[in-house]
Write a protein that holds these residues in place. Structure first.
Motif, PDB file in Angstrom:
ATOM      1  N   LEU A 120      27.798 -10.331 -10.731  1.00  0.00           N
ATOM      2  CA  LEU A 120      28.763  -9.405 -11.327  1.00  0.00           C
ATOM      3  C   LEU A 120      28.929  -9.635 -12.821  1.00  0.00           C
ATOM      4  CD1 LEU A 120      31.657  -9.226  -8.692  1.00  0.00           C
ATOM      5  CD2 LEU A 120      30.074  -7.405  -9.330  1.00  0.00           C
ATOM      6  N   SER A 121      28.748 -10.874 -13.257  1.00  0.00           N
ATOM      7  CA  SER A 121      28.943 -11.212 -14.666  1.00  0.00           C
ATOM      8  C   SER A 121      27.654 -11.148 -15.475  1.00  0.00           C
ATOM      9  CB  SER A 121      29.554 -12.619 -14.787  1.00  0.00           C
ATOM     10  OG  SER A 121      28.674 -13.600 -14.236  1.00  0.00           O
ATOM     11  N   ILE A 122      26.545 -10.807 -14.824  1.00  0.00           N
ATOM     12  CA  ILE A 122      25.254 -10.737 -15.516  1.00  0.00           C
ATOM     13  C   ILE A 122      24.837  -9.278 -15.623  1.00  0.00           C
ATOM     14  CG2 ILE A 122      22.845 -11.464 -15.497  1.00  0.00           C
ATOM     15  CD1 ILE A 122      23.631 -13.832 -13.821  1.00  0.00           C
ATOM     16  N   PRO A 123      24.746  -8.727 -16.828  1.00  0.00           N
ATOM     17  CA  PRO A 123      24.306  -7.338 -16.960  1.00  0.00           C
ATOM     18  C   PRO A 123      22.899  -7.145 -16.404  1.00  0.00           C
ATOM     19  CG  PRO A 123      25.261  -8.146 -19.017  1.00  0.00           C
ATOM     20  CD  PRO A 123      25.099  -9.332 -18.121  1.00  0.00           C
ATOM     21  N   ALA A 124      22.629  -5.945 -15.929  1.00  0.00           N
ATOM     22  CA  ALA A 124      21.330  -5.664 -15.312  1.00  0.00           C
ATOM     23  C   ALA A 124      20.187  -5.887 -16.288  1.00  0.00           C
ATOM     24  CB  ALA A 124      21.310  -4.232 -14.785  1.00  0.00           C
ATOM     25  N   ILE A 125      20.389  -5.551 -17.546  1.00  0.00           N
ATOM     26  CA  ILE A 125      19.316  -5.703 -18.527  1.00  0.00           C
ATOM     27  C   ILE A 125      19.000  -7.178 -18.769  1.00  0.00           C
ATOM     28  CG2 ILE A 125      20.874  -5.655 -20.515  1.00  0.00           C
ATOM     29  CD1 ILE A 125      18.692  -4.034 -21.974  1.00  0.00           C
ATOM     30  N   VAL A 126      20.035  -8.042 -18.689  1.00  0.00           N
ATOM     31  CA  VAL A 126      19.807  -9.485 -18.814  1.00  0.00           C
ATOM     32  C   VAL A 126      19.099 -10.003 -17.577  1.00  0.00           C
ATOM     33  CG1 VAL A 126      20.930 -11.720 -19.085  1.00  0.00           C
ATOM     34  CG2 VAL A 126      21.808  -9.725 -20.320  1.00  0.00           C
ATOM     35  N   LEU A 127      19.461  -9.480 -16.427  1.00  0.00           N
ATOM     36  CA  LEU A 127      18.808  -9.883 -15.187  1.00  0.00           C
ATOM     37  C   LEU A 127      17.324  -9.534 -15.211  1.00  0.00           C
ATOM     38  CD1 LEU A 127      19.425 -11.111 -12.383  1.00  0.00           C
ATOM     39  CD2 LEU A 127      19.777  -8.783 -11.562  1.00  0.00           C
ATOM     40  N   VAL A 128      17.000  -8.391 -15.790  1.00  0.00           N
ATOM     41  CA  VAL A 128      15.601  -7.976 -15.868  1.00  0.00           C
ATOM     42  C   VAL A 128      14.801  -8.919 -16.757  1.00  0.00           C
ATOM     43  CG1 VAL A 128      14.060  -6.147 -16.682  1.00  0.00           C
ATOM     44  CG2 VAL A 128      16.084  -5.575 -15.373  1.00  0.00           C
ATOM     45  N   VAL A 129      15.419  -9.403 -17.835  1.00  0.00           N
ATOM     46  CA  VAL A 129      14.724 -10.340 -18.731  1.00  0.00           C
ATOM     47  C   VAL A 129      14.290 -11.587 -17.962  1.00  0.00           C
ATOM     48  CG1 VAL A 129      15.008 -11.827 -20.752  1.00  0.00           C
ATOM     49  CG2 VAL A 129      15.896  -9.498 -20.783  1.00  0.00           C
ATOM     50  N   GLY A 130      15.151 -12.062 -17.061  1.00  0.00           N
ATOM     51  CA  GLY A 130      14.776 -13.226 -16.262  1.00  0.00           C
ATOM     52  C   GLY A 130      13.801 -12.893 -15.145  1.00  0.00           C
ATOM     53  N   LEU A 131      13.870 -11.663 -14.619  1.00  0.00           N
ATOM     54  CA  LEU A 131      13.005 -11.289 -13.505  1.00  0.00           C
ATOM     55  C   LEU A 131      11.627 -10.807 -13.944  1.00  0.00           C
ATOM     56  CD1 LEU A 131      15.544  -9.366 -11.236  1.00  0.00           C
ATOM     57  CD2 LEU A 131      14.566 -11.617 -10.822  1.00  0.00           C
ATOM     58  N   ALA A 132      11.491 -10.382 -15.187  1.00  0.00           N
ATOM     59  CA  ALA A 132      10.211  -9.827 -15.645  1.00  0.00           C
ATOM     60  C   ALA A 132       9.050 -10.805 -15.475  1.00  0.00           C
ATOM     61  CB  ALA A 132      10.337  -9.373 -17.099  1.00  0.00           C
ATOM     62  N   PRO A 133       9.172 -12.090 -15.874  1.00  0.00           N
ATOM     63  CA  PRO A 133       8.051 -13.009 -15.640  1.00  0.00           C
ATOM     64  C   PRO A 133       7.749 -13.214 -14.156  1.00  0.00           C
ATOM     65  CG  PRO A 133       9.573 -13.913 -17.260  1.00  0.00           C
ATOM     66  CD  PRO A 133      10.245 -12.738 -16.651  1.00  0.00           C
ATOM     67  N   VAL A 134       8.810 -13.190 -13.328  1.00  0.00           N
ATOM     68  CA  VAL A 134       8.609 -13.355 -11.881  1.00  0.00           C
ATOM     69  C   VAL A 134       7.810 -12.184 -11.329  1.00  0.00           C
ATOM     70  CG1 VAL A 134       9.757 -13.581  -9.659  1.00  0.00           C
ATOM     71  CG2 VAL A 134      10.722 -14.705 -11.679  1.00  0.00           C
TER      72      VAL A 134
END
Length: 280
Positions: A120-134
């Protein structure tokens, strides 16, 4: 403690609205939701001649427009696949883990709750930055299909699914139910599916509904990871026909309303069966 809680309960009872006041509040809330929905419906019924007709609704299913609206059906199919994958994560991973923590590791409830509410405290765009390498590794390993995106959506729906299921767990003494079933010789699979599952059905259904609603309405993660779902397809088609996005939004709202109605009717029927069994 009783001397403190009693006045609090009395004040809460005095602040509760009367039956007429409750109806007025309910009507006001319903009006707030009805105004934008009616406006959306009126917009989709506007005809080219300035009147009202169902031409935009009929055009959505016209074979001549199949090519123009093809991205919608592809995106809708992908969103349904993602919904199934996300619901599977909730049912097969989140719910059993919450039951296990409630039964065996109650001290882990707060840390687990913190982890589940963290998205809830992590914006979706920030989440994508972490998920992109995965997802870059996933794409090279098993391909760039749509279904691996359900892993990201599984993280996104954690706060909503957790709250729904936890509310049902708090309302039921699952420890006593599990011990009683185990003392009668039931295995853990039977305890989970046939004893605890029916008692947690309302919360699990609500979690599944919220998961489907989040998946159907998500745009940022799919767009930034170059995946096509319903929302990204609507953006593409909306440039050609601005009415189609509003029509499909109304259909999605109707779908969510029907699901909520089914869950509510199921819960009412279940309470009625319990009350009849108790009277017998």
């Amino acid at each position: 403690m009783a001397e403190v809680s009693l006045p609090v309960r009395q004040r809460a009872a005095t602040l509760a609205p009367s039956p007429l006041g409750g109806r007025v509040i309910l009507a006001g809330v319903g009006l707030i939701f009805a105004i934008p929905i009616i406006s959306m419906l009126e917009f989709t019924l506007r005809g080219a001649d300035g009147g009202h007709s169902a031409e935009h609704w009929l055009a959505l299913f016209d074979p001549q427009n199949a090519k123009s609206y093809a991205p919608i059906w592809v995106g809708l199919g992908n969103s349904l696949v993602l919904s199934i994958g996300t619901v599977a994560i909730v049912l097969l991973l989140l719910a059993p883990t919450m039951v296990l923590i409630a039964l065996r590791f109650p001290t882990l409830r707060r840390p687990f709750e913190f982890l589940c509410l963290l998205p809830l405290s992590i914006p979706a765009i920030v989440l994508v930055v972490g998920l992109a390498p995965v997802y870059l590794v996933i794409g090279r390993t098993i391909g760039t299909g749509i279904w691996p995106l359900s892993l990201a959506y599984g993280v996104t729906v954690l706060p909503y699914a957790y709250r729904s299921i936890q509310a049902s767990i708090d309302a039921v003494d699952i420890g006593t139910l599990a011990e009683a079933a185990r003392s009668l010789g039931a295995g853990w699979g039977t305890v989970l599916l046939r004893v605890l599952g029916p008692n947690l059905r309302t919360g699990i259904l609500a979690a599944c509904l919220l998961s489907v609603a989040v998946v159907l309405g998500e745009f940022t993660i799919a767009s930034l990871l170059n995946r096509q779902n319903l929302q990204t397809a609507l953006v593409v088609v909306n440039k050609q026909d601005p009415y189609v996005a509003v029509i499909l939004s109304l259909l999605a709202l109707a779908f969510a309303f029907v699901l909520l109605l089914v869950i509510d009717r199921g819960a009412v029927a279940r309470r009625g069966i319990r009350s009849r069994k108790g009277q017998q």
